[in-house]
Each structure stands twice: as C-alpha cells, then as structure tokens.
Scaffold this active site. Sequence first.
Site, PDB file in Angstrom:
ATOM      1  N   ASP A 125      31.806  40.127  54.531  1.00  0.00           N
ATOM      2  CA  ASP A 125      33.125  40.432  53.981  1.00  0.00           C
ATOM      3  C   ASP A 125      34.179  39.860  54.920  1.00  0.00           C
ATOM      4  O   ASP A 125      34.259  40.264  56.084  1.00  0.00           O
ATOM      5  CB  ASP A 125      33.326  41.945  53.824  1.00  0.00           C
ATOM      6  CG  ASP A 125      34.513  42.269  52.932  1.00  0.00           C
ATOM      7  OD1 ASP A 125      35.633  41.774  53.228  1.00  0.00           O
ATOM      8  OD2 ASP A 125      34.338  42.983  51.938  1.00  0.00           O
ATOM      9  N   ARG A 180      34.050  48.756  46.787  1.00  0.00           N
ATOM     10  CA  ARG A 180      33.440  49.962  46.215  1.00  0.00           C
ATOM     11  C   ARG A 180      31.958  49.762  45.905  1.00  0.00           C
ATOM     12  O   ARG A 180      31.114  50.515  46.373  1.00  0.00           O
ATOM     13  CB  ARG A 180      34.161  50.368  44.916  1.00  0.00           C
ATOM     14  CG  ARG A 180      35.529  50.957  45.072  1.00  0.00           C
ATOM     15  CD  ARG A 180      35.605  52.144  45.985  1.00  0.00           C
ATOM     16  NE  ARG A 180      34.773  53.276  45.590  1.00  0.00           N
ATOM     17  CZ  ARG A 180      34.304  54.193  46.438  1.00  0.00           C
ATOM     18  NH1 ARG A 180      34.543  54.084  47.740  1.00  0.00           N
ATOM     19  NH2 ARG A 180      33.585  55.212  46.015  1.00  0.00           N
ATOM     20  N   ILE A 181      31.651  48.756  45.108  1.00  0.00           N
ATOM     21  CA  ILE A 181      30.258  48.579  44.695  1.00  0.00           C
ATOM     22  C   ILE A 181      29.396  48.123  45.863  1.00  0.00           C
ATOM     23  O   ILE A 181      28.268  48.604  46.035  1.00  0.00           O
ATOM     24  CB  ILE A 181      30.154  47.608  43.501  1.00  0.00           C
ATOM     25  CG1 ILE A 181      30.861  48.197  42.273  1.00  0.00           C
ATOM     26  CG2 ILE A 181      28.689  47.306  43.175  1.00  0.00           C
ATOM     27  CD1 ILE A 181      30.324  49.544  41.810  1.00  0.00           C
ATOM     28  N   ASN A 228      29.942  55.594  37.174  1.00  0.00           N
ATOM     29  CA  ASN A 228      30.174  54.151  37.108  1.00  0.00           C
ATOM     30  C   ASN A 228      30.035  53.458  38.458  1.00  0.00           C
ATOM     31  O   ASN A 228      29.962  52.231  38.523  1.00  0.00           O
ATOM     32  CB  ASN A 228      31.547  53.853  36.503  1.00  0.00           C
ATOM     33  CG  ASN A 228      32.664  54.700  37.079  1.00  0.00           C
ATOM     34  OD1 ASN A 228      32.821  55.866  36.708  1.00  0.00           O
ATOM     35  ND2 ASN A 228      33.441  54.129  37.987  1.00  0.00           N
ATOM     36  N   THR A 269      37.592  46.035  26.858  1.00  0.00           N
ATOM     37  CA  THR A 269      36.311  45.951  27.558  1.00  0.00           C
ATOM     38  C   THR A 269      35.358  45.105  26.728  1.00  0.00           C
ATOM     39  O   THR A 269      35.366  45.184  25.499  1.00  0.00           O
ATOM     40  CB  THR A 269      35.683  47.341  27.806  1.00  0.00           C
ATOM     41  OG1 THR A 269      34.387  47.165  28.394  1.00  0.00           O
ATOM     42  CG2 THR A 269      35.522  48.138  26.532  1.00  0.00           C
ATOM     43  N   SER A 317      27.751  45.127  33.208  1.00  0.00           N
ATOM     44  CA  SER A 317      28.746  46.080  33.716  1.00  0.00           C
ATOM     45  C   SER A 317      28.183  47.493  33.720  1.00  0.00           C
ATOM     46  O   SER A 317      27.146  47.775  33.115  1.00  0.00           O
ATOM     47  CB  SER A 317      29.998  46.047  32.833  1.00  0.00           C
ATOM     48  OG  SER A 317      29.732  46.675  31.584  1.00  0.00           O
ATOM     49  N   CYS A 318      28.895  48.390  34.386  1.00  0.00           N
ATOM     50  CA  CYS A 318      28.471  49.794  34.422  1.00  0.00           C
ATOM     51  C   CYS A 318      28.463  50.386  33.019  1.00  0.00           C
ATOM     52  O   CYS A 318      27.564  51.156  32.664  1.00  0.00           O
ATOM     53  CB  CYS A 318      29.382  50.602  35.347  1.00  0.00           C
ATOM     54  SG  CYS A 318      31.146  50.455  34.984  1.00  0.00           S
ATOM     55  N   THR A 367      39.944  52.318  38.559  1.00  0.00           N
ATOM     56  CA  THR A 367      39.226  51.495  39.541  1.00  0.00           C
ATOM     57  C   THR A 367      40.217  50.773  40.446  1.00  0.00           C
ATOM     58  O   THR A 367      41.432  50.847  40.249  1.00  0.00           O
ATOM     59  CB  THR A 367      38.325  50.454  38.847  1.00  0.00           C
ATOM     60  OG1 THR A 367      39.133  49.590  38.048  1.00  0.00           O
ATOM     61  CG2 THR A 367      37.272  51.134  37.974  1.00  0.00           C
ATOM     62  N   ARG A 381      41.463  54.082  30.254  1.00  0.00           N
ATOM     63  CA  ARG A 381      41.441  54.387  31.686  1.00  0.00           C
ATOM     64  C   ARG A 381      42.172  55.710  31.906  1.00  0.00           C
ATOM     65  O   ARG A 381      43.302  55.882  31.466  1.00  0.00           O
ATOM     66  CB  ARG A 381      42.115  53.258  32.477  1.00  0.00           C
ATOM     67  CG  ARG A 381      41.357  51.928  32.447  1.00  0.00           C
ATOM     68  CD  ARG A 381      39.994  52.069  33.095  1.00  0.00           C
ATOM     69  NE  ARG A 381      39.250  50.832  33.133  1.00  0.00           N
ATOM     70  CZ  ARG A 381      39.125  50.053  34.205  1.00  0.00           C
ATOM     71  NH1 ARG A 381      39.726  50.387  35.343  1.00  0.00           N
ATOM     72  NH2 ARG A 381      38.400  48.953  34.158  1.00  0.00           N
TER      73      ARG A 381
END
EC number: 1.2.1.12
Length: 337
Positions: A34, A12-13, A315, A210, A150-151, A181, A233
């Site tokens: 990857d 994702r990121i 995020n 968190t 972190s975001c 996520t 979440r």
Amino acid sequence: MAVKVGINGFGRIGRIVFRNAVEHPEIEVVAVNDPFIDPEYAAYMLKYDSSHGVFKGEIKKDADGLIVNGKKVKFHTERDPSAIPWKASGAEYIVESTGVFTTTEKAKAHLTGGAKKVIISAPSADAPMYVMGVNEKTYDGKADVISNASCTTNCLAPLAKVIHDKYTIVEGLMTTVHSYTATQKTVDGPSGKDWRGGRGAAQNIIPSSTGAAKAVGKVIPDLNGKLTGMSMRVPTPNVSVVDLTVRIEKGATYDEIKATVKEAANGSLAGILGYTEDDIVSSDMNGNTNSSIFDAKAGISLNKNFVKLIAWYDNEWGYSRRVLDLLAYVAKADASK
C-alpha cells in the site's frame, strides 16, 4: 500446505481479508502493498477496527514490515503493481483490493513481480467472475486474473441459484439496502455525475445504482437478462440486506420455499448460505462469515408464483472470507493440473 498470499491495497477489504486469513487454515499472507501508509500505521489500522473490534492476536512492527502472531509479513509501498516484488516474499496469489486495478490488463501487472494469479476483490469489466457455491466449478485455470464479483452479488447469487434450480425464476427485481462505504461523503460534497452520492452518508437514505443483479447473469447464464436491481445506501457502517422479488414458474407456498432454502443451507451451500428464523436486525449479522443469510421471517409471498425473499450479508466480513475461499479453491485446482 498453506497458499502464500499477497494483498495489494490495505483499505477496508484488504484489512478484513487479512483478518480473515489469520483464521483460514489454507491461507498465509506473506506480503502487503500500500503506497499510502507505512508499516507502523498499517499495524495500528489492522489492530483496531470500529466495526469488527480489536484484532484477536499479536501485531508487531519490524524494520520492513509486520510480525503477526509470530509470522513475518513483508510491507511494500509501491504505486505501480508491476514494481511490487511479490516473488521475494514467496507470494504467488494476489488479492487485488485497491479498487483501482479492476481490469485484466491492469491487474496482470502483478505477474511481473512474480505472482502466479490475481483475484480482484471487486466486479471486473472483463475478468471471469466466480461466486463460491454458484459457479466456481467452471474455473479452468486459463485466466491469470479473475474476479470474486461484488459483496451483493455474493449474497444474491446463491439464493437466486437455489430458487431457480427448484422453481425456475421467470424474472425478478432486487434492492440492496446497503451500509455506507468509503466512497461516500461524511458531509455533503461534490460527487461528479452521481449528485445524490455526494450527500452526507450518515444523514440520508441515498438511492444508487448497482450492477450486482445483472452480474448474477454472468455467473448463472440461465438468468442473464432476467434480473436487475438498485441500491439504497443507508446510515449504517456495516451489514447490508438484499430484497429479491421474483416471479417463479413452478408455483410454491412460502413455507415450501423456506424449506428449500433451509435444505440448501444445511447441505450443499453450508458455510455460504445461512438460514435463520430468529428476529434478527442488521447488527446481529456483524462478523457473519456466510455470503448470504436467508431471513425466513422477513419474506412474504403474494401468491404461489410471486414472492419477496430477504437475505442479510456482512458486506465486509462475509465477502472477504469468500475472497479467500475462492483463492484457496483456485490454488488447489491449479496444483492438480
């Protein structure tokens, strides 16, 4: 001249960092690594995205990588970071976005392949953490590996800084209402020690831990030990919101606090801290490049010393843009030494 960048981990990121890099004038992604996907599949995943839509540009696959908007991007499939030949493509600054190599020792492996510096797109147990608009000016170039935090920390820290600088935060609690996520489950399944985290992401509101609020103390030392928090979440695919409740030393009305945040958003923190008085909901913030968007209508105060502040953040998109902004800042600082 654009900084030549490599991305390790095309999840994702990694992919959202790539999409943001296409729009970033100071960044050129020249290589991706990857081990779990091939270039053809990488091209497909980059082109189509359920949250952010179809890629605005041209993506082609060639023999050993991708051609994005006419520019060659070398694709590697190495499992070991030390085996990635970054030097061959000229990648000097690496975005480490696997979520696996998050310590200095593990991330330093990229230097073996010719990288100059590594930016971890996650919190790190031991690498120096920087949040744009908060503490990037303390960067001294000594560390080979740094973290973009972190975001959630990127959303919380700029707002906390503005409030603390003007009114002095005595103590506070944060809750992030966070979209699900990739680490969560589509249906109930085993999840180690975090039993709640194993429940279906689209079916439940899931209380979670968190470290984002405590991490603010690392980037704003004056707030160390004064903030902590938790996460909920929720069944949305993207965009989250921070609820920061603080006790402040210097009393202020909510209107005064709004004016302070608005001034910062239009001034020193423009592009990092946003401000809105519109009746927005989470999907309205999808694709927003700010780290934090203060929702002036959503906050409340009990009295002049006790206030609840609300700030939205994409995020994925906003955080990924800050990864690149930090990278560009660091590269410029390194070049001036």
